[in-house]
Design a protein around this motif. Structure first.
Motif, PDB file in Angstrom:
ATOM      1  N   GLU A   1      -0.058  -4.032   2.424  1.00 29.66           N
ATOM      2  CA  GLU A   1       0.472  -2.417   3.224  1.00 29.66           C
ATOM      3  C   GLU A   1      -0.510  -2.070   4.227  1.00 29.66           C
ATOM      4  O   GLU A   1      -1.303  -1.573   4.794  1.00 29.66           O
ATOM      5  CB  GLU A   1       0.532  -1.294   2.066  1.00 29.66           C
ATOM      6  CG  GLU A   1       1.045  -0.156   1.780  1.00 29.66           C
ATOM      7  CD  GLU A   1       0.914   0.970   0.837  1.00 29.66           C
ATOM      8  OE1 GLU A   1       0.478   1.736   0.737  1.00 29.66           O
ATOM      9  OE2 GLU A   1       1.429  -0.074   0.106  1.00 29.66           O
ATOM     10  N   GLU A   2       0.711  -1.772   5.411  1.00 30.77           N
ATOM     11  CA  GLU A   2       0.158  -1.998   6.629  1.00 30.77           C
ATOM     12  C   GLU A   2      -1.203  -1.983   7.090  1.00 30.77           C
ATOM     13  O   GLU A   2      -2.562  -1.164   7.659  1.00 30.77           O
ATOM     14  CB  GLU A   2       0.148   0.229   6.570  1.00 30.77           C
ATOM     15  CG  GLU A   2       1.569   0.360   6.417  1.00 30.77           C
ATOM     16  CD  GLU A   2       1.335   1.646   6.040  1.00 30.77           C
ATOM     17  OE1 GLU A   2       0.361   2.620   5.593  1.00 30.77           O
ATOM     18  OE2 GLU A   2       2.355   2.388   5.943  1.00 30.77           O
TER      19      GLU A   2
ATOM     20  N   HIS B   1      -6.074   2.105  -7.127  1.00 27.44           N
ATOM     21  CA  HIS B   1      -4.967   1.253  -6.531  1.00 27.44           C
ATOM     22  C   HIS B   1      -6.125   1.001  -4.994  1.00 27.44           C
ATOM     23  O   HIS B   1      -6.473   2.632  -4.903  1.00 27.44           O
ATOM     24  CB  HIS B   1      -3.862   1.809  -5.756  1.00 27.44           C
ATOM     25  CG  HIS B   1      -2.544   1.295  -6.541  1.00 27.44           C
ATOM     26  ND1 HIS B   1      -2.036   1.368  -7.564  1.00 27.44           N
ATOM     27  CD2 HIS B   1      -1.970  -0.575  -6.256  1.00 27.44           C
ATOM     28  CE1 HIS B   1      -1.242   1.536  -8.033  1.00 27.44           C
ATOM     29  NE2 HIS B   1      -1.535   0.076  -8.014  1.00 27.44           N
TER      30      HIS B   1
ATOM     31  N   LYS C   1      -7.018   0.084  -0.932  1.00 32.45           N
ATOM     32  CA  LYS C   1      -7.205  -0.411   0.033  1.00 32.45           C
ATOM     33  C   LYS C   1      -8.318  -0.705   0.473  1.00 32.45           C
ATOM     34  O   LYS C   1      -8.917  -0.058   1.453  1.00 32.45           O
ATOM     35  CB  LYS C   1      -6.078   0.515   0.956  1.00 32.45           C
ATOM     36  CG  LYS C   1      -4.673   0.928   0.141  1.00 32.45           C
ATOM     37  CD  LYS C   1      -3.433   1.980   1.389  1.00 32.45           C
ATOM     38  CE  LYS C   1      -2.200   1.916   0.199  1.00 32.45           C
ATOM     39  NZ  LYS C   1      -1.666   2.926   1.238  1.00 32.45           N
TER      40      LYS C   1
ATOM     41  N   VAL D   1      -4.262  -4.600  -0.831  1.00 31.20           N
ATOM     42  CA  VAL D   1      -4.066  -3.630  -1.575  1.00 31.20           C
ATOM     43  C   VAL D   1      -4.028  -3.975  -3.000  1.00 31.20           C
ATOM     44  O   VAL D   1      -4.218  -4.956  -3.429  1.00 31.20           O
ATOM     45  CB  VAL D   1      -2.472  -2.286  -2.529  1.00 31.20           C
ATOM     46  CG1 VAL D   1      -2.812  -1.870  -2.882  1.00 31.20           C
ATOM     47  CG2 VAL D   1      -2.338  -2.304  -0.834  1.00 31.20           C
TER      48      VAL D   1
ATOM     49  N   GLY E   1      -0.467  -7.232  -2.856  1.00 31.94           N
ATOM     50  CA  GLY E   1       0.101  -7.303  -1.790  1.00 31.94           C
ATOM     51  C   GLY E   1      -0.751  -6.487  -0.773  1.00 31.94           C
ATOM     52  O   GLY E   1      -1.949  -6.340  -0.146  1.00 31.94           O
TER      53      GLY E   1
END
Length: 142
Positions: A64-65, A30, A32, A69, A62
């Motif tokens: 995330e913060e 993964h 980011k 991702v 998706g």
């Protein structure tokens, strides 16, 4: 860790399984990427030691913060491999490797991550079990 790209080879949130992997085992990655960068393509660049890179694509999975991702998977045979991430930011090509803490780094200091894939059928010889191994590095005494 780079502010725009996040990956840590030591964290199961970014790479599973941790450490060396069995041949044929599925490896998940993964990465980011800061949402404001809008990547056009993301690849997981992987090569066997001494070989050329191949670029399997990574898929968006998706948010995330504030980060997009991306995920990718590999299944490899026995060997020593090196990997990094390559990102196309609409014409600006970015290579994401690692720093000395195995966290994401971009630019001249970024190095490829190393991945060892071992034979799951390997067994330690009985004569070696429970023993000690000393490796003397003569260059340390010069």
């Amino acid at each position: 860790m780079d502010a725009d790209f996040r990956f840590c080879a030591c964290s199961p949130a970014f790479k599973r399984p941790f450490g060396a992997v069995r041949a044929g085992e599925r490896i998940q990655f993964h990465l980011k990427i800061r949402r404001t960068l809008y990547p056009y393509h993301v690849w997981l660049a992987v090569r066997e030691d001494g070989g050329a890179f191949r670029l399997p694509p990574m898929s968006w999975c998706g948010l995330e913060e504030g980060f997009n991702v991306y995920e990718g998977e590999l299944t490899l045979s026995v060997g020593l491999y090196f990997y990094r991430f390559e990102v196309d930011l609409f014409g600006r090509w970015v290579k994401v490797g690692g720093d000395e803490d195995l966290e994401s780094s971009v630019g001249g200091e970024a190095e490829d991550f190393q991945l060892t894939v071992y034979d799951p059928a390997f067994r330690t010889p009985d004569w070696f079990k429970g023993g000690f191994l000393y490796q003397i590095l003569v260059d340390r005494f010069c």
